[in-house]
Design a protein around this motif. Structure first.
Motif, mmCIF file in Angstrom:
data_model
loop_
_atom_site.group_PDB
_atom_site.id
_atom_site.type_symbol
_atom_site.label_atom_id
_atom_site.label_comp_id
_atom_site.label_asym_id
_atom_site.label_seq_id
_atom_site.Cartn_x
_atom_site.Cartn_y
_atom_site.Cartn_z
ATOM 1 N N ARG A 182 39.404 55.856 33.918
ATOM 2 C CA ARG A 182 40.746 55.275 33.908
ATOM 3 C C ARG A 182 41.124 54.693 35.263
ATOM 4 N NH1 ARG A 182 44.822 59.116 35.436
ATOM 5 N NH2 ARG A 182 43.923 61.151 35.952
ATOM 6 N N PHE A 183 40.591 55.308 36.355
ATOM 7 C CA PHE A 183 40.883 54.762 37.678
ATOM 8 C C PHE A 183 40.153 53.425 37.878
ATOM 9 C CE2 PHE A 183 41.668 59.291 38.232
ATOM 10 C CZ PHE A 183 42.908 59.264 38.820
ATOM 11 N N ALA A 184 38.921 53.333 37.400
ATOM 12 C CA ALA A 184 38.192 52.057 37.501
ATOM 13 C C ALA A 184 38.892 50.964 36.704
ATOM 14 C CB ALA A 184 36.759 52.244 37.001
ATOM 15 N N THR A 185 39.373 51.314 35.536
ATOM 16 C CA THR A 185 40.099 50.333 34.723
ATOM 17 C C THR A 185 41.382 49.891 35.414
ATOM 18 O OG1 THR A 185 39.195 51.405 32.750
ATOM 19 C CG2 THR A 185 41.080 49.937 32.448
ATOM 20 N N GLN A 186 42.071 50.820 36.032
ATOM 21 C CA GLN A 186 43.311 50.477 36.745
ATOM 22 C C GLN A 186 43.032 49.513 37.894
ATOM 23 O OE1 GLN A 186 45.095 54.132 37.988
ATOM 24 N NE2 GLN A 186 45.569 54.809 35.871
ATOM 25 N N LEU A 187 41.940 49.762 38.625
ATOM 26 C CA LEU A 187 41.614 48.868 39.743
ATOM 27 C C LEU A 187 41.266 47.466 39.245
ATOM 28 C CD1 LEU A 187 41.175 48.627 42.790
ATOM 29 C CD2 LEU A 187 38.802 49.329 42.448
ATOM 30 N N GLN A 188 40.493 47.386 38.187
ATOM 31 C CA GLN A 188 40.136 46.077 37.639
ATOM 32 C C GLN A 188 41.366 45.331 37.128
ATOM 33 O OE1 GLN A 188 37.164 46.816 34.661
ATOM 34 N NE2 GLN A 188 35.636 47.592 36.145
ATOM 35 N N ASP A 189 42.248 45.999 36.440
ATOM 36 C CA ASP A 189 43.455 45.351 35.933
ATOM 37 C C ASP A 189 44.333 44.869 37.081
ATOM 38 O OD1 ASP A 189 42.520 45.942 33.440
ATOM 39 O OD2 ASP A 189 43.835 47.703 33.135
ATOM 40 N N SER A 190 44.471 45.707 38.108
ATOM 41 C CA SER A 190 45.294 45.304 39.255
ATOM 42 C C SER A 190 44.711 44.088 39.959
ATOM 43 C CB SER A 190 45.413 46.474 40.238
ATOM 44 O OG SER A 190 46.024 47.576 39.641
ATOM 45 N N GLN A 191 43.388 44.082 40.120
ATOM 46 C CA GLN A 191 42.734 42.949 40.767
ATOM 47 C C GLN A 191 42.904 41.662 39.952
ATOM 48 O OE1 GLN A 191 38.579 43.597 41.412
ATOM 49 N NE2 GLN A 191 38.354 41.854 42.819
ATOM 50 N N ALA A 192 42.715 41.742 38.636
ATOM 51 C CA ALA A 192 42.860 40.548 37.796
ATOM 52 C C ALA A 192 44.290 40.025 37.800
ATOM 53 C CB ALA A 192 42.432 40.888 36.371
ATOM 54 N N GLN A 193 45.259 40.950 37.736
ATOM 55 C CA GLN A 193 46.657 40.515 37.732
ATOM 56 C C GLN A 193 47.052 39.882 39.062
ATOM 57 O OE1 GLN A 193 49.364 43.697 36.951
ATOM 58 N NE2 GLN A 193 51.173 42.354 36.773
ATOM 59 N N LEU A 194 46.607 40.495 40.171
ATOM 60 C CA LEU A 194 46.951 39.943 41.487
ATOM 61 C C LEU A 194 46.346 38.549 41.678
ATOM 62 C CD1 LEU A 194 48.222 40.299 44.259
ATOM 63 C CD2 LEU A 194 46.133 41.466 45.008
ATOM 64 N N LEU A 195 45.074 38.404 41.314
ATOM 65 C CA LEU A 195 44.439 37.086 41.469
ATOM 66 C C LEU A 195 45.118 36.027 40.597
ATOM 67 C CD1 LEU A 195 40.662 38.095 41.611
ATOM 68 C CD2 LEU A 195 42.162 37.417 43.511
ATOM 69 N N LEU A 196 45.522 36.428 39.410
ATOM 70 C CA LEU A 196 46.191 35.485 38.517
ATOM 71 C C LEU A 196 47.521 35.030 39.103
ATOM 72 C CD1 LEU A 196 46.181 34.023 35.781
ATOM 73 C CD2 LEU A 196 47.284 36.067 34.799
ATOM 74 N N VAL A 197 48.290 35.960 39.618
ATOM 75 C CA VAL A 197 49.583 35.616 40.211
ATOM 76 C C VAL A 197 49.393 34.768 41.476
ATOM 77 C CG1 VAL A 197 51.642 36.567 41.293
ATOM 78 C CG2 VAL A 197 50.728 37.622 39.223
ATOM 79 N N TRP A 198 48.384 35.156 42.264
ATOM 80 C CA TRP A 198 48.145 34.412 43.506
ATOM 81 C C TRP A 198 47.696 32.968 43.218
ATOM 82 C CZ3 TRP A 198 49.347 33.937 48.242
ATOM 83 C CH2 TRP A 198 48.567 33.254 49.136
ATOM 84 N N GLU A 199 46.812 32.773 42.272
ATOM 85 C CA GLU A 199 46.375 31.413 41.917
ATOM 86 C C GLU A 199 47.541 30.580 41.373
ATOM 87 O OE1 GLU A 199 43.222 31.893 39.185
ATOM 88 O OE2 GLU A 199 41.773 32.644 40.675
ATOM 89 N N ALA A 200 48.373 31.181 40.539
ATOM 90 C CA ALA A 200 49.535 30.442 40.009
ATOM 91 C C ALA A 200 50.493 30.071 41.136
ATOM 92 C CB ALA A 200 50.247 31.291 38.966
ATOM 93 N N PHE A 201 50.697 30.982 42.085
ATOM 94 C CA PHE A 201 51.591 30.702 43.201
ATOM 95 C C PHE A 201 51.033 29.572 44.080
ATOM 96 C CE2 PHE A 201 52.531 31.505 47.723
ATOM 97 C CZ PHE A 201 53.888 31.345 47.717
ATOM 98 N N THR A 202 49.724 29.651 44.366
ATOM 99 C CA THR A 202 49.112 28.632 45.223
ATOM 100 C C THR A 202 49.181 27.253 44.572
ATOM 101 O OG1 THR A 202 47.607 30.322 46.059
ATOM 102 C CG2 THR A 202 47.017 28.041 46.471
ATOM 103 N N GLU A 203 48.866 27.167 43.288
ATOM 104 C CA GLU A 203 48.895 25.881 42.582
ATOM 105 C C GLU A 203 50.310 25.325 42.503
ATOM 106 O OE1 GLU A 203 47.433 24.001 38.287
ATOM 107 O OE2 GLU A 203 47.189 26.159 38.732
ATOM 108 N N ALA A 204 51.307 26.228 42.231
ATOM 109 C CA ALA A 204 52.694 25.755 42.144
ATOM 110 C C ALA A 204 53.182 25.259 43.505
ATOM 111 C CB ALA A 204 53.588 26.887 41.646
#
Length: 919
Positions: free
Chosen positions: A216-238
């Motif tokens: 469950r900790f590995a899953t949490q880290l992967q989800d956090s990483q994917a969400q952060l990268l998604l938000v960061w890419e959207a912010f950079t493009e906008a």
């Protein structure tokens, strides 16, 4: 040893050197044990053994020395035995240590280590008795602890990275609500932070212990990483589109509303009011169905929050979110706002639940640490400690189910429980030793029962009760042999049952025969009870046989009671049937029984009235009814006066009978005659005397010279073996002569003379036997009548004495009681003397007369007059021809009455006359 002569036989001198040489012979193990076997005292021997044990001898040497020394000195042998036990324990611990070391190596060799297995290794090793304080277990324990700490640190870092990713995403989202110039300024800092976060995440993934981290900790880290990268890419493009739109007026506006409005203002384009799209019309049935679904989940969530169920409220909150997601466009704004408020409250409750769980964990940790830090005198036993630890662990498990685990507190809690578990381990060792001892005791008892069973196949002296008592004693000893485990008890119980069954086999065989015998006697009792005429002798013989069988062969008490009830039932029914028949026969009263009952009731009424004359009359009437002569008179009186009361007629006739009695007879004489015989003899004019039977005179039957057979037996002198004192007539009660006469009647109306004067069976036809009810009624009435007459006589005696003392005090001769009131001990002449003494003026001294009265009545004299009484007694001894005070008490009473009244002497006079006037 001293030799007194060369030829002494008691001390042979040639043998002395041989004994001395033998005493100095060294033991083979003496050199090995540093002189322990040649030591003179036990203390020296134990010192030698301790010195030898310090040199670490081998196990074979220890066994040899213990075998030789256990016969000579138990104390020194105990030291050797303890050393052997230590070696044995060390070998056992070495084996256990090797086993648990292999387990630890296996755990450390795993690429994916389970934390639960690693934490349980130390607890299970301590329970098994492994020496964790010795190598190699100490190092392995440290390695496992370090490995667990590293894994827990990784998991903690994952949680930190997760929170950091959430914070970074929040910072990016906040920048989307501010001017784009501020976002462009903060872009460089955010880029560095995002890169640092990704570097930290890669370090976690590259750690050697990462495979051991929970999934469950590995899953949490992967989800956090994917969400952060998604938000960061959207912010950079906008931000990139925003910068391009600011530089080029023809470029399209960015998708961020705040930044787009800012570009419009810079271009001079007016802002348009946001147009809220109208909701399409929905079928009312579908809207009601959606509203009902959301409201149902909402009410359930509110109920869970009201009860404080944090764990279950999480699931219900997720269900409400899903319901809102599915039905958001179909419900009204008010219900949607209420659902969002409930979701916010549920989130707060979940956070509070985690905080509360930590508080509960800290409380459990304090309890676990307090188990060992207790004051002296408040120690906890092994059983209670085991239960307490089990309860604490169960409570901790329950707390973990309500939220996320706290591994730091768990580590401290587990260490405290493991430390407290040492008390349980010591207790378990003690219980194990006691269980082994109890097992040995039970096995010894089983062998004892087997030996006793072989030696006692038959009861000694046919005492089967003693045989049964011994078996019960064996059973009591088995139950009191101490506690053993269930597995051991299941092993020993069949052996015990086999032994005790073999021992009880003779008694059980005899009990089977006894049961057959008793069932046969029960059938015989049923046959006897079913017979028309009950045979008492057969019943008694059968009961005696039953009692003999019950005393000889013991059986179970409940079974024996059931058999006895079955045996007694037909006999009791037969006796009850006989009793019912007898009562039925007695219930049919005859004419004479009814007359006796009526007379008894009349006597009871007279007793209640308290009139002595009426009581005497009723007694005479009852005696007339008992004599059997009243029946003929009742027929005549019934013809003459039909309306006259039968009880009153009996009373009148009894009064006529009383008038014909002698004038000198008083109430006490009548009472005495009633007391001597349970019925009163009536007068001659009322009761016709029964014909006197011919007396049977004992004649001499010897042929001594000068004796004639026609002469009656001469009265003999009193002997000591029941000789007659009155010339052949039987003595009465207390040796007194029987003066009741041949015509005395018994309680039931029959004549009761002596056995020589009783008429034959055919001559006793005048007084038939009374029924039971009539007999008891007349006996009870006569007893109460006698008691009432005695009571009335005592009252009359007291009243007469009081009147006499009053006449003395007032000097009034008219108040002197009559002769009848004074009783039969005062004649008319004596009363006249007393009247004369009272009527004359007071004169003389009554001290001597009063002393003579006290001597005549044999009552005590007051202490102040005791000397005068002794002097008077001495004077009377010198006057032999003078009458005694008991003969002159009437003259002495007259002298006292003639003297002046003295209040101090009234009590003395009253005590004297109370005795002297008593009839």
């Amino acid at each position: 040893m001293f030799s007194f002569s060369n030829s002494s036989k008691a001390v042979p001198t040639p043998d002395a050197p041989a004994v001395t040489a033998k005493s100095h012979e060294a033991h083979p193990l003496d050199a090995l044990t540093h002189g322990a076997f040649s030591a003179h005292t036990s203390g020296e021997r134990m010192a030698c053994i301790r010195e030898w044990l310090a040199s670490s001898p081998s196990s074979e040497q220890l066994q040899q020395v213990f075998k030789e020394l256990s016969v000579k000195d138990k104390g020194a042998a105990k030291l050797v035995r303890e050393k052997l036990d230590d070696i044995k324990r060390s070998k056992t611990q070495a084996t256990i240590a090797l086993e648990w070391a292999d387990k630890a190596h296996a755990l450390l060799a795993l690429s994916k280590l389970n934390l639960a297995d690693a934490l349980a290794w130390q607890r299970d090793a301590a329970k098994a008795g492994a020496p964790l304080s010795k190598e190699p277990l100490t190092g392995l324990k440290a390695q496992l602890v370090e490995r667990v700490r590293a894994i827990e640190d990784l998991q903690h870092r994952v949680q930190v990275q997760r929170e950091a990713a959430v914070l970074l995403a929040q910072r990016i989202e906040v920048l989307s609500t501010k001017p784009w110039m501020d976002a462009q300024t903060a872009q460089e800092t955010l880029t560095a932070d995002v890169a640092h976060w990704q570097t930290e995440a890669q370090d976690l993934l590259g750690d050697a212990n990462w495979p051991s981290v929970d999934v469950r900790f590995a899953t949490q880290l992967q989800d956090s990483q994917a969400q952060l990268l998604l938000v960061w890419e959207a912010f950079t493009e906008a931000l990139k589109f925003t910068v391009a739109a600011a530089e080029d007026a023809a470029a399209p506006l960015p998708k961020v509303p705040v930044w787009a409005d800012e570009i419009r203002v810079a271009r001079g384009i007016p802002l348009e009011a946001p147009v809220t799209p109208a909701k399409p019309k929905v079928d009312p049935e579908i809207r009601a169905k959606a509203t009902s679904a959301v409201r149902e989940v909402l009410s359930k969530l509110e109920q869970e929050m009201a009860q404080g169920h944090g764990k279950s409220s999480v699931g219900v909150a997720n269900a409400l979110r899903q319901a809102l997601k599915d039905n958001a466009r179909l419900i009204d704004d008010k219900l949607e706002a209420q659902a969002h408020a409930a979701l916010v409250a549920a989130g707060e409750l979940e956070g509070w639940q985690r905080w509360r769980a930590d508080q509960l964990r800290e409380e459990l940790l304090a309890k676990a640490e307090g188990l060992l830090n207790r004051p002296e005198g408040q120690t906890i036993g092994g059983r209670k400690m085991q239960d307490t630890l089990r309860q604490l662990r169960e409570q901790w498990k329950t707390t973990d189910q309500g939220g996320a685990a706290n591994h730091g507190l768990w580590k401290r809690f587990d260490d405290a429980c493991n430390e407290a578990h040492k008390v349980v381990e010591a207790w378990l060792e003690k219980v194990k030793a006691e269980s082994a001892e109890h097992r040995a005791q039970r096995l010894a008892l089983i062998e004892e029962v087997k030996a006793w069973a072989e030696a006692n196949r038959v009861a000694l002296d046919d005492d089967w009760k003693g045989f049964n008592r011994v078996l019960h004693q064996f059973g009591d000893r088995w139950r009191e042999s101490g506690h053993v485990g269930e597995k051991m008890f299941a092993e020993l119980q069949p052996l015990w049952k086999s032994a005790i069954d073999h021992a009880a086999a003779p008694l059980e065989a005899l009990q089977k025969l006894s049961l057959q015998t008793r069932h046969a006697m029960i059938d015989e009792a049923k046959a006897l009870g079913a017979e028309a005429a009950l045979r008492i002798d057969a019943v008694k013989a059968l009961q005696q046989r039953w009692q003999a069988e019950a005393h000889r062969v013991p059986i179970d008490r409940r079974h024996e009671q059931k058999l006895w009830d079955a045996f007694r039932k037909p006999i009791d029914e037969a006796f009850n049937r006989k009793t019912a028949e007898r009562e039925k026969a007695q219930s049919a009263l005859g004419e004479r029984d009814r007359m006796v009952l009526d007379a008894s009731k009349a006597l009871q009424a007279a007793n209640a009235s308290g009139d002595a004359q009426a009581i005497r009359a009723a007694m005479a009437a009852l005696d007339a009814a008992l004599s059997g002569q009243r029946q003929a008179q009742a027929d005549v009186e019934a013809a003459g006066s039909a309306e006259e009361n039968p009880a009153q007629t009996l009373e009148n006739k009894a009064q006529e009978a009383t008038k014909n009695e002698a004038a000198a007879d008083n109430s006490d004489v009548a009472a005495e005659s009633v007391g001597d015989s349970d019925s009163v003899a009536v007068a001659a004019d009322v009761v016709k005397p029964a014909p006197v039977p011919k007396r049977v005179v004992a004649m001499r039957g010897d042929d001594r010279p000068g004796m004639k057979k026609e002469e009656p037996v001469a009265p003999g002198r009193a002997g000591k073996f029941g000789d007659r004192k009155d010339g052949g007539r039987p003595a009465g009660r207390d040796g007194a002569r029987d003066t009741r006469g041949p015509g005395r009647s018994d309680d039931r109306g029959g004549p009761r003379g002596n056995r020589f004067e009783r008429p034959a069976y055919g001559e006793r036809a005048d007084a038939p036997r009374l029924g039971d009810a009539a007999f008891r009624a007349q006996r009870e009435a006569l007893e109460q009548a006698q008691f009432a007459l005695r009571k009335l006589a005592a009252q009359a005696h007291g009243e007469a004495l009081t009147q006499l003392l009053t006449a003395w005090e007032k000097r009034d001769a008219e108040q002197v009681p009559s002769t009848q009131e004074l009783g039969n001990r005062v004649s008319p002449a004596v009363r006249g003397a007393w009247v004369k003494a009272v009527s004359q003026p007071a004169s003389g001294d009554a001290a001597t007369s009063l002393l003579r009265l006290e001597m005549a009545a044999e009552v005590p004299t007051p202490a102040e007059h005791l000397s005068a009484r002794r002097m008077l007694q001495l004077q009377l001894l010198t006057k032999r021809n003078d009458p005694a005070p008991a003969q002159t008490w009437t003259q002495d009473t007259a002298t006292v009455l003639a003297s002046p009244f003295d209040a101090a002497q009234v009590r003395r006079v009253q005590n004297v006359l109370k005795v002297l006037l008593k009839p």
